[in-house]
Design an enzyme around this catalytic site. Structure first.
Site, PDB file in Angstrom:
ATOM      1  CE  LYS A  57      -3.874  -1.774   2.792  1.00 49.04           C
ATOM      2  NZ  LYS A  57      -4.948  -1.613   1.799  1.00 49.04           N
ATOM      3  NE  ARG A  70     -10.968  -9.800  -2.087  1.00 54.20           N
ATOM      4  CZ  ARG A  70     -11.291  -8.886  -2.988  1.00 54.20           C
ATOM      5  NH1 ARG A  70     -11.634  -9.250  -4.214  1.00 54.20           N
ATOM      6  NH2 ARG A  70     -11.305  -7.616  -2.667  1.00 54.20           N
TER       7      ARG A  70
HETATM    8  N1  BES Z   1      -7.983  -3.758   4.440  1.00 56.11           N
HETATM    9  C1  BES Z   1      -8.180  -3.321   3.104  1.00 56.11           C
HETATM   10  C2  BES Z   1      -9.491  -2.556   2.912  1.00 56.11           C
HETATM   11  C3  BES Z   1      -9.588  -1.235   3.629  1.00 56.11           C
HETATM   12  C4  BES Z   1      -9.274  -0.069   2.968  1.00 56.11           C
HETATM   13  C5  BES Z   1     -10.059  -1.160   4.913  1.00 56.11           C
HETATM   14  C6  BES Z   1      -9.379   1.142   3.609  1.00 56.11           C
HETATM   15  C7  BES Z   1     -10.175   0.051   5.565  1.00 56.11           C
HETATM   16  C8  BES Z   1      -9.833   1.214   4.905  1.00 56.11           C
HETATM   17  C9  BES Z   1      -8.206  -4.518   2.160  1.00 56.11           C
HETATM   18  O1  BES Z   1      -7.435  -5.604   2.542  1.00 56.11           O
HETATM   19  C10 BES Z   1      -7.684  -4.040   0.845  1.00 56.11           C
HETATM   20  O2  BES Z   1      -6.572  -3.603   0.807  1.00 56.11           O
HETATM   21  N2  BES Z   1      -8.510  -4.110  -0.176  1.00 56.11           N
HETATM   22  C11 BES Z   1      -8.126  -3.671  -1.470  1.00 56.11           C
HETATM   23  C12 BES Z   1      -8.665  -4.668  -2.437  1.00 56.11           C
HETATM   24  C13 BES Z   1      -8.187  -4.467  -3.848  1.00 56.11           C
HETATM   25  C14 BES Z   1      -6.702  -4.752  -3.952  1.00 56.11           C
HETATM   26  C15 BES Z   1      -8.974  -5.411  -4.719  1.00 56.11           C
HETATM   27  C16 BES Z   1      -8.758  -2.299  -1.721  1.00 56.11           C
HETATM   28  O3  BES Z   1      -9.884  -2.077  -1.301  1.00 56.11           O
HETATM   29  O4  BES Z   1      -8.070  -1.459  -2.286  1.00 56.11           O
HETATM   30 ZN    ZN Z   2      -5.396  -5.464   1.940  1.00 56.07          ZN
END
Ligand code: BES
Ligand code: ZN
Ligand code: ZN
Length: 496
Positions: free
Chosen positions: A265, A339
């Site tokens: 990230k 997931r």
């Molecule tokens: N934990 C994150 C989702 C999240 C984002 C929670 C912001 C709280 C605040 C999750 O694991 C994630 O990173 N999801 C990605 C999925 C994508 C790569 C398909 C996302 O939402 O960007």
């Molecule tokens: Zn994630």
């Protein structure tokens, strides 16, 4: 905080600080109206004014809090008024407050008392485990509160107790989320579960990495591989399924930190990722509340916990993971890890033959784009179950908004090389994640709650929130489970 109940008019009782909730569209009580210039205070929602009555009425200080229009008053407005009362008490360093509402509110007295209790307890919440010198305001503890009600004390006492029980569950969830990732590891979460079990008489099992390997939890293992903090799978069981007691499985995403893994990230997106176990925290809180209320249900909490880190042992884009179900997942983005670990937990839930599986997860950033911080995204394979959750959302004011799970969305996560891929692209990002989860529960009714937008707040808009974990889901699940228990009891009674 000790919360007492008294029958009568709060304005007639001596107090160092009295909070009176008043309406926008109802004239103030005459003894209060004389204390201010009418144009200075309208009673609009959350407007406040602090008055020094000088003998006109019994309290030394009077805090008026606007509740908005009479007919629009909800459990949430009462909760916020309670929180504002306690915050004022903290600011003024007054150890005891009295609270009440003007005239007849459009809610049952027990519900008002319950919402006051919840709001006051949560309004007093602070997380200063790591502060060397809390400001006097932060360190000050409001010791007692008295709720004034028109109804008899017996009628509202239960409401207060329930409100305090819910607030304790929310507090537990907030503390878990606010704990920094380096202490709040999967192993620590396992220890917290064992402790909760001991305290409440729950049966708790924690599987470590060796046991996960032996039993084939391929999803949890893959996500946890990159971190020296080993993953865990936690089972917490309240009650039992004997004599037809329905079983509800609560499944929580417990990423104690989500860096994104090799699909790292950006720095800013990582700042709050210790909160990626908000789903797990809600399961802890809800189990505590269910046990303390003694709900006649069999509730099984299942938590998949790992830390998602980039390293030479981390799982990679292109890897194919064999999950507990036997189904394979093509990993395209290691940041879509929730997931993957949840697939194992959801598959595991089937062994309880549950009446319902409720999944809670900070799953997708896309749900923040869709709903912001004001609603939980919901997807379900069973409309009757979804409708129950919608009702629970209204009752708790932790509102849910349903998104569809049509076949077309399932098509979007089919892989060329495995059974599923963990990425469906940017369109419908929250829904494809939900569709992914639904592939692991067979025909058992599933409701999935995406709490990514609601589990954490930077700048609170609610008086009972502070920066950090919100504990969202605890109150919602409490309402859901309570109604479920009530309905099943009524059905059983009708049957014989
Ligand atoms: N934990 C994150 C989702 C999240 C984002 C929670 C912001 C709280 C605040 C999750 O694991 C994630 O990173 N999801 C990605 C999925 C994508 C790569 C398909 C996302 O939402 O960007
Ligand atoms: Zn994630
Ligand atoms: Zn995550």
């Amino acid at each position: 905080m000790e919360i007492k109940v008294k029958t009568g008019n709060v304005l007639q009782e001596p107090s160092d600080l009295c909070m009176l909730g008043v309406y926008e569209d109802t004239p103030l009580p005459p003894e209060v109206a004389g204390l201010l210039e009418p144009r200075d205070f309208s009673g609009r929602f959350k407007q406040t004014v602090l008055l020094y009555p000088r003998g006109a009425i019994a309290p030394r200080r009077l805090l008026l809090v606007g509740l908005g229009k009479h007919d629009a008053v909800s459990v949430d407005s009462i909760r916020q008024a309670g929180a504002l009362a306690v915050r004022e008490a903290q600011a003024l360093q007054v150890p005891a407050v009295t609270v009440g509402v003007q005239g007849d509110a459009p809610l049952a007295p027990a519900l008002i008392a319950r919402s006051f209790a919840e709001g006051m307890e949560l309004g007093a919440y602070r997380y200063h485990v790591y502060r060397t010198a809390p400001s006097p305001e932060h360190a000050f503890v409001v010791e007692s509160a008295t709720v004034y009600s028109r109804a008899s004390a017996e009628e509202v006492r239960d409401g207060i107790a329930t409100g305090q029980t819910i607030a304790r569950g929310v507090t537990l969830a907030r503390d878990l989320v606010n704990g920094p990732g380096y202490t709040m590891t999967p192993a620590r979460l396992g220890e917290e579960a064992l402790e909760l079990g001991k305290r409440l008489g729950l049966a708790v099992t924690v599987l470590d990495e060796a046991q996960l390997t032996e039993q084939g939890f391929g999803g949890i293992l893959a996500v946890g591989k990159g971190s020296m903090n080993e993953p865990r799978f936690i089972v917490m069981e309240y009650g039992s399924a004997s004599d037809g007691t329905p079983t509800i499985c609560l499944v929580g995403k417990g990423l104690t930190f989500d860096s994104g893994g090799l699909s790292l990230k950006p720095a800013e997106a990582m700042e709050t990722m210790k909160s990626d176990m908000g789903g797990a925290a809600a399961v802890f809180g809800a189990l505590q509340v269910a046990a303390e209320l003694g709900l006649p249900l069999h509730v099984v909490g299942l938590i998949a916990s790992a830390e998602n880190m980039p390293s030479s042992t981390a799982y990679r884009p292109g890897d194919i993971v064999r999950t507990l179900s036997g189904k394979t997942i093509e990993v395209l983005n290691t940041d879509a890890e929730g997931r993957i670990i949840l697939s194992d937990a959801l598959f595991y839930a089937q062994r309880y033959e549950p009446s319902a599986i409720v999944n809670l997860a900070t799953l997708t950033g896309a749900i923040i784009i869709a709903l912001g911080p004001h609603a939980i995204g919901m997807m379900s394979t069973d409309q009757a179950l979804a409708d129950r959750m919608i009702r629970a959302g209204e009752a708790s004011h932790e509102r849910v908004w349903q998104l569809p799970l049509w076949d077309e969305y399932h098509e979007m996560i089919k892989s060329e090389v495995a059974d599923l891929k963990n990425l469906g692209g940017r369109p419908a990002g929250s829904i494809t994640a939900g569709a992914f989860l639904a592939a692991f529960v067979g025909d058992y009714p599933l409701v999935h709650l995406d709490i990514a937008g609601t589990a954490w707040v930077d700048k609170p808009s609610k008086a009972y929130h502070v920066h950090g974990g919100t504990g969202v889901g605890v109150h919602l699940l409490t309402e859901f489970l309570s109604e479920y228990a009530q309905d099943k009891r009524a059905l059983a009674a009708a049957a014989g």
